[in-house]
Design a protein around this motif. Structure first.
Motif, PDB file in Angstrom:
ATOM      1  N   GLU A  85      -4.455  -1.072   9.215  1.00 60.34           N
ATOM      2  CA  GLU A  85      -3.056  -0.819   8.864  1.00 60.34           C
ATOM      3  C   GLU A  85      -2.964   0.161   7.703  1.00 60.34           C
ATOM      4  O   GLU A  85      -2.062   1.008   7.652  1.00 60.34           O
ATOM      5  CB  GLU A  85      -2.391  -2.140   8.508  1.00 60.34           C
ATOM      6  CG  GLU A  85      -0.903  -2.064   8.250  1.00 60.34           C
ATOM      7  CD  GLU A  85      -0.331  -3.429   7.911  1.00 60.34           C
ATOM      8  OE1 GLU A  85       0.366  -3.998   8.768  1.00 60.34           O
ATOM      9  OE2 GLU A  85      -0.593  -3.937   6.787  1.00 60.34           O
ATOM     10  N   SER A  86      -3.902   0.062   6.765  1.00 54.22           N
ATOM     11  CA  SER A  86      -3.881   0.977   5.622  1.00 54.22           C
ATOM     12  C   SER A  86      -4.167   2.409   6.053  1.00 54.22           C
ATOM     13  O   SER A  86      -3.655   3.358   5.456  1.00 54.22           O
ATOM     14  CB  SER A  86      -4.899   0.532   4.553  1.00 54.22           C
ATOM     15  OG  SER A  86      -6.234   0.897   4.882  1.00 54.22           O
ATOM     16  N   VAL A  87      -4.973   2.570   7.091  1.00 49.20           N
ATOM     17  CA  VAL A  87      -5.269   3.906   7.613  1.00 49.20           C
ATOM     18  C   VAL A  87      -4.028   4.482   8.292  1.00 49.20           C
ATOM     19  O   VAL A  87      -3.718   5.674   8.159  1.00 49.20           O
ATOM     20  CB  VAL A  87      -6.455   3.846   8.594  1.00 49.20           C
ATOM     21  CG1 VAL A  87      -6.701   5.216   9.229  1.00 49.20           C
ATOM     22  CG2 VAL A  87      -7.716   3.365   7.867  1.00 49.20           C
ATOM     23  N   ALA A  88      -3.284   3.623   8.999  1.00 49.22           N
ATOM     24  CA  ALA A  88      -2.074   4.079   9.693  1.00 49.22           C
ATOM     25  C   ALA A  88      -0.909   4.301   8.743  1.00 49.22           C
ATOM     26  O   ALA A  88      -0.058   5.151   8.988  1.00 49.22           O
ATOM     27  CB  ALA A  88      -1.680   3.056  10.758  1.00 49.22           C
ATOM     28  N   ASP A  89      -0.889   3.544   7.635  1.00 50.03           N
ATOM     29  CA  ASP A  89       0.230   3.623   6.687  1.00 50.03           C
ATOM     30  C   ASP A  89      -0.296   3.711   5.253  1.00 50.03           C
ATOM     31  O   ASP A  89      -0.086   2.817   4.442  1.00 50.03           O
ATOM     32  CB  ASP A  89       1.131   2.388   6.845  1.00 50.03           C
ATOM     33  CG  ASP A  89       2.345   2.422   5.930  1.00 50.03           C
ATOM     34  OD1 ASP A  89       2.728   3.530   5.474  1.00 50.03           O
ATOM     35  OD2 ASP A  89       2.905   1.341   5.651  1.00 50.03           O
ATOM     36  N   GLN A 139     -18.757   3.196  -6.322  1.00 54.41           N
ATOM     37  CA  GLN A 139     -17.529   2.802  -5.633  1.00 54.41           C
ATOM     38  C   GLN A 139     -16.977   4.021  -4.900  1.00 54.41           C
ATOM     39  O   GLN A 139     -16.431   4.934  -5.506  1.00 54.41           O
ATOM     40  CB  GLN A 139     -16.516   2.240  -6.629  1.00 54.41           C
ATOM     41  CG  GLN A 139     -16.950   0.887  -7.194  1.00 54.41           C
ATOM     42  CD  GLN A 139     -15.935   0.318  -8.160  1.00 54.41           C
ATOM     43  OE1 GLN A 139     -15.907   0.706  -9.322  1.00 54.41           O
ATOM     44  NE2 GLN A 139     -15.103  -0.601  -7.680  1.00 54.41           N
ATOM     45  N   ARG A 140     -17.131   3.983  -3.571  1.00 52.69           N
ATOM     46  CA  ARG A 140     -16.725   5.103  -2.721  1.00 52.69           C
ATOM     47  C   ARG A 140     -15.954   4.553  -1.533  1.00 52.69           C
ATOM     48  O   ARG A 140     -16.489   4.469  -0.425  1.00 52.69           O
ATOM     49  CB  ARG A 140     -17.961   5.878  -2.260  1.00 52.69           C
ATOM     50  CG  ARG A 140     -18.773   6.483  -3.405  1.00 52.69           C
ATOM     51  CD  ARG A 140     -20.046   7.143  -2.911  1.00 52.69           C
ATOM     52  NE  ARG A 140     -20.943   6.227  -2.233  1.00 52.69           N
ATOM     53  CZ  ARG A 140     -22.276   6.257  -2.327  1.00 52.69           C
ATOM     54  NH1 ARG A 140     -22.862   7.174  -3.086  1.00 52.69           N
ATOM     55  NH2 ARG A 140     -23.018   5.401  -1.668  1.00 52.69           N
ATOM     56  N   PRO A 141     -14.715   4.145  -1.740  1.00 51.29           N
ATOM     57  CA  PRO A 141     -13.943   3.568  -0.631  1.00 51.29           C
ATOM     58  C   PRO A 141     -13.838   4.526   0.548  1.00 51.29           C
ATOM     59  O   PRO A 141     -13.822   5.755   0.379  1.00 51.29           O
ATOM     60  CB  PRO A 141     -12.572   3.309  -1.253  1.00 51.29           C
ATOM     61  CG  PRO A 141     -12.817   3.217  -2.717  1.00 51.29           C
ATOM     62  CD  PRO A 141     -13.939   4.177  -2.998  1.00 51.29           C
ATOM     63  N   ILE A 142     -13.749   3.945   1.747  1.00 46.79           N
ATOM     64  CA  ILE A 142     -13.636   4.761   2.952  1.00 46.79           C
ATOM     65  C   ILE A 142     -12.290   4.557   3.649  1.00 46.79           C
ATOM     66  O   ILE A 142     -12.094   5.040   4.772  1.00 46.79           O
ATOM     67  CB  ILE A 142     -14.788   4.456   3.939  1.00 46.79           C
ATOM     68  CG1 ILE A 142     -14.775   2.974   4.334  1.00 46.79           C
ATOM     69  CG2 ILE A 142     -16.125   4.876   3.347  1.00 46.79           C
ATOM     70  CD1 ILE A 142     -15.757   2.637   5.454  1.00 46.79           C
ATOM     71  N   ASN A 143     -11.374   3.854   2.992  1.00 44.54           N
ATOM     72  CA  ASN A 143     -10.050   3.661   3.582  1.00 44.54           C
ATOM     73  C   ASN A 143      -9.031   3.481   2.461  1.00 44.54           C
ATOM     74  O   ASN A 143      -9.387   3.168   1.306  1.00 44.54           O
ATOM     75  CB  ASN A 143     -10.044   2.455   4.532  1.00 44.54           C
ATOM     76  CG  ASN A 143     -10.616   1.215   3.885  1.00 44.54           C
ATOM     77  OD1 ASN A 143     -10.079   0.714   2.904  1.00 44.54           O
ATOM     78  ND2 ASN A 143     -11.718   0.697   4.429  1.00 44.54           N
ATOM     79  N   PRO A 144      -7.745   3.685   2.753  1.00 45.83           N
ATOM     80  CA  PRO A 144      -6.712   3.560   1.716  1.00 45.83           C
ATOM     81  C   PRO A 144      -6.650   2.167   1.081  1.00 45.83           C
ATOM     82  O   PRO A 144      -6.312   2.047  -0.092  1.00 45.83           O
ATOM     83  CB  PRO A 144      -5.420   3.904   2.459  1.00 45.83           C
ATOM     84  CG  PRO A 144      -5.853   4.803   3.560  1.00 45.83           C
ATOM     85  CD  PRO A 144      -7.187   4.260   4.005  1.00 45.83           C
ATOM     86  N   TYR A 145      -6.948   1.125   1.840  1.00 39.75           N
ATOM     87  CA  TYR A 145      -6.956  -0.218   1.258  1.00 39.75           C
ATOM     88  C   TYR A 145      -7.940  -0.277   0.089  1.00 39.75           C
ATOM     89  O   TYR A 145      -7.595  -0.716  -1.018  1.00 39.75           O
ATOM     90  CB  TYR A 145      -7.324  -1.255   2.320  1.00 39.75           C
ATOM     91  CG  TYR A 145      -7.645  -2.605   1.741  1.00 39.75           C
ATOM     92  CD1 TYR A 145      -6.671  -3.350   1.074  1.00 39.75           C
ATOM     93  CD2 TYR A 145      -8.925  -3.142   1.845  1.00 39.75           C
ATOM     94  CE1 TYR A 145      -6.971  -4.590   0.524  1.00 39.75           C
ATOM     95  CE2 TYR A 145      -9.228  -4.376   1.312  1.00 39.75           C
ATOM     96  CZ  TYR A 145      -8.255  -5.100   0.656  1.00 39.75           C
ATOM     97  OH  TYR A 145      -8.562  -6.326   0.102  1.00 39.75           O
ATOM     98  N   GLY A 146      -9.180   0.162   0.320  1.00 44.66           N
ATOM     99  CA  GLY A 146     -10.175   0.141  -0.749  1.00 44.66           C
ATOM    100  C   GLY A 146      -9.770   1.001  -1.929  1.00 44.66           C
ATOM    101  O   GLY A 146      -9.925   0.610  -3.094  1.00 44.66           O
ATOM    102  N   TRP A 147      -9.222   2.192  -1.638  1.00 45.90           N
ATOM    103  CA  TRP A 147      -8.776   3.069  -2.726  1.00 45.90           C
ATOM    104  C   TRP A 147      -7.632   2.443  -3.515  1.00 45.90           C
ATOM    105  O   TRP A 147      -7.578   2.546  -4.747  1.00 45.90           O
ATOM    106  CB  TRP A 147      -8.346   4.422  -2.171  1.00 45.90           C
ATOM    107  CG  TRP A 147      -9.475   5.370  -1.940  1.00 45.90           C
ATOM    108  CD1 TRP A 147      -9.952   5.812  -0.748  1.00 45.90           C
ATOM    109  CD2 TRP A 147     -10.288   5.990  -2.942  1.00 45.90           C
ATOM    110  NE1 TRP A 147     -11.008   6.667  -0.937  1.00 45.90           N
ATOM    111  CE2 TRP A 147     -11.230   6.791  -2.275  1.00 45.90           C
ATOM    112  CE3 TRP A 147     -10.314   5.933  -4.342  1.00 45.90           C
ATOM    113  CZ2 TRP A 147     -12.196   7.538  -2.952  1.00 45.90           C
ATOM    114  CZ3 TRP A 147     -11.272   6.689  -5.016  1.00 45.90           C
ATOM    115  CH2 TRP A 147     -12.195   7.472  -4.326  1.00 45.90           C
ATOM    116  N   SER A 148      -6.708   1.786  -2.819  1.00 51.43           N
ATOM    117  CA  SER A 148      -5.559   1.199  -3.514  1.00 51.43           C
ATOM    118  C   SER A 148      -5.997   0.128  -4.496  1.00 51.43           C
ATOM    119  O   SER A 148      -5.421  -0.022  -5.580  1.00 51.43           O
ATOM    120  CB  SER A 148      -4.561   0.629  -2.500  1.00 51.43           C
ATOM    121  OG  SER A 148      -5.055  -0.531  -1.856  1.00 51.43           O
TER     122      SER A 148
END
Length: 346
Positions: A85-89, A139-148
């Protein structure tokens, strides 16, 4: 602990937040909850707990809660957690998880609330080069959830350096299970966590379980994850809060996991053992971005806190998750029966 300031639990009507509320109450902490009920449930919060329906981005509401309840600490669980969902939004996730966390931190600083325990995630590590993963791993997130979540960790660190604010960021691995006394559990419809999905399949609420990928570099070819019982997780939150109170002026960042991984097939086997049945397994291709194995290195939390997990056993985690799934099934059956009676009477 003699001095137990009132604790505001954000997202306290959700899965992990509701368990944290119970853990605090069981240890005689004063508690209040704020939750907008977008994914949480009002029934998950005991009626004796002051409850505010609203958003953690609402500065005026937060100021009122802090004043009315005399809040001295925050446990911050409110947020969105579904990776696809984080990738889509992505903008929705940055708003809900990062922008609103910034508003919460600012409100805490303005009100002089000196402690925040933050629900972070192992998703901040992205695709780690090694497993088990320690807190010093890149720390290298691969999706917006991890970055957020990583952005919120950064805001907490910077705010702590500039203001009278101590924080603990706890990076979760895979949270599962339910309250052993059956008081709360994961109730969200359409959940994506493997043990929840498998328990839904085992109780007839799903037809099957999708297994994404069988060609990973693991013993049985399926992805390996570190599953932690939700009650052990929230026990770590209470101990982290006690540590912040006992030693002001320091902040902490720690992994929350057991340091032991189980594959997708091992989890499904555990559910089959618990039910004496056999979940239908449908095998498909791996999902983009799923690493072979992510297991925590829990050395830091064990050295820092007197944390002794009580439920570090896959079969117990599954047993408690199934117990809660059956509670939900009974509730659904009761609601359907009540509706039938109303229709019949009409």
């Amino acid at each position: 602990m003699d001095c137990k300031p009132p604790v505001l639990v954000t997202g306290g009507a959700g899965y992990i937040g509701s368990h944290a509320v119970l853990a605090l109450l069981d240890a005689d902490w004063p508690v209040a909850v704020v939750d907008n009920l977008s994914t949480g449930f009002r029934f998950a919060v005991p009626p004796t707990v002051p409850f505010y329906r609203g958003d953690v981005g609402d500065a005026a509401l937060l100021a009122r809660i802090f004043a009315e309840q005399g809040i001295g600490a925050i446990m911050h669980f409110a947020g969105s957690v579904v990776v696809p969902e984080s990738v889509a939004d992505p903008l929705g996730y940055y708003d809900n998880n990062t922008v609103k966390s910034r508003a919460l931190i600012a409100a805490a600083v303005a009100a002089g609330v000196p402690r925040i325990v933050f629900s972070s995630t192992a998703a901040t590590y992205g695709m780690p080069d090694v497993s088990p993963v320690g807190e010093d791993a890149p720390q290298r997130p691969i999706n917006p959830y991890g970055w957020s979540k990583l952005m919120t960790e950064r805001m907490l660190a910077d705010a702590a350096a500039a203001h009278r604010l101590d924080y603990c960021a706890l990076r979760y691995f895979n949270v599962a299970g339910a309250d052993p006394r059956g008081r709360t559990g994961q109730s969200t419809a359409g959940a994506t966590h493997l043990i929840k999905v498998a328990c839904e399949a085992a109780t007839g609420r799903r037809s099957h379980v999708e297994v994404y990928g069988t060609d990973y570099a693991t013993p049985d070819g399926t992805g390996v994850r570190d599953y932690i019982h939700v009650s052990d997780l929230v026990a770590a939150h209470v101990l982290a809060l006690e540590a912040l109170i006992a030693e002001p002026g320091r902040s902490l960042t720690m992994n929350c996991g057991y340091g032991r991984g189980f594959s997708v097939l091992e989890v499904l086997d555990a559910v089959d053992r618990a039910t004496g049945g056999a979940i239908e397994r449908r095998f498909g291709p791996r999902r983009p971005g799923d690493p072979d194995s992510i297991v925590s290195d829990p050395a830091r939390i064990r050295a820092t806190l007197p944390w002794e997990p009580k439920y570090a056993d896959l079969d117990r985690i599954v047993s408690h998750a199934l117990q809660w799934e059956r509670v939900l099934a009974e509730q659904s059956a009761g609601e359907a029966d009540g509706l039938r009676r109303v229709v019949s009477a009409a």
